[in-house]
Design an enzyme around this catalytic site. Sequence first.
Site: not given
Length: 443
Positions: A10, A21, A32, A38, A40, A42, A80, A281, A440
């Site tokens: 990520a 860009r 990597e 890339s 997910a 989660c 690394v 992270d 309240r």
Amino acid sequence: MNYVIIGGDAAGMSAAMQIVRRDKEARVTTLEMGGIYSYAQCGLPYYIGGLTPDSESLIARSRDTFEEEYGIDARVYHQVTEIDPDSKTVRGTNLKTDEPFELSYDKCLIATGAAPVMPPIEGKELDGIHTLKTIPDAERILEDMKANVLNVTIIGGGYIGLELAENLVEKKKKVRIIDHADRLGSGYDKEISAEIEKEAKRMGIEVCTGQTVERFSGDGRVSEVVTDQDSYRADMVVVAAGVTPNTGMIDRSRVHTLDNGAIIVNAYMETNMPDLYAAGDCATQYHRIKEKNDYQPLGTHANKQGRIAGMNMCGAAQAFQGIVGTSIMKFFDLTVGKTGLGEQEADEMNFTCDCDAFEGHSHAGYYPDNEPLLLKVVSHKVTGHFLGLQAVGRRGVDKRIDVAATALYHRMTMSDIENLDLSYAPPYNGVWDPLQQASRRVK
């Protein structure tokens, strides 16, 4: 400009995309340690549970996409082991060939994420014992479940442990959770975690809290989990005991870190060493309510910090505005969420607080399918500032958590919350939102 990014998930790839860009002459190399870019993390419990049909669905962009469409030198199985800020050099090992490599950089981003914690438990090397952090981890668990696995023990009652427990129950497994804390979901206040434990037991999960695992036993494969209080049969074990920042490649006598190893960064994702950045992270996140660096490793923060790191690395000044500590999870029929400070954290900060647990409802009481909604609100007793919300219920938790997170970001008081113009119609709310009703009571 020669950019080296360590980590291909990520934070790392959000940064890489900003660089390519914005700097058309950029030479971007990403390193990597695994073989997948890339993805997910989660979504892994839901892949195991079958709600996500295949691992490909979890991958946002493939390595080939980064190389062919964006010109990034996206390397895999490159670990690394050393960063030299003086010579601006990265060194490591190609895990496929076992050959060393060395790269120089003009700017370098550490985006190595976090590694799952495996406590030093006797027998941890036995077959059938897993952690869950990567797609290969999930695939190993799925493959292992084919071997007559019925009884699964999960070590740890945090987010990953609870989400995995739900998905294993959906796969018809008998699930046990062992946690050294005195309750499940110990990151929440007691009123909220009591509802989590009640839901776990309702769904047939065996809950064993306040116990420390001492060893795993078995003849080649795990068959028993032994704690300081009892022993339990287990066909498979998943250790979900938290994560630790993956920062073993830095010299902590030179690069500043928290005690847990998280790299300290400023608002521009810069470390204390020139041209060396960190995000995600493996790094700290500035907490807007605590007003200090914190460590809350979540995908939302990693994507934001990575994007900002990439912008700053190629000359666009952009500051990370910090976090307020927002998270949410599904646990069977419950949604559980929090933002800001709970009572425990407020006490640790020595804030003088009002804390109130309030039972509201998801929407208007006369409209069908109305559900109770338990809110725990924390506010500053002296200034009246809203400090945090925790919530649990079957409906409407996400809406209240996000309103509360926005209020925290803008440092609103309890009176400010009461005066918010929130949406109302009987299927969605009462004329007074439960968060406003709670405000309240404590202001």
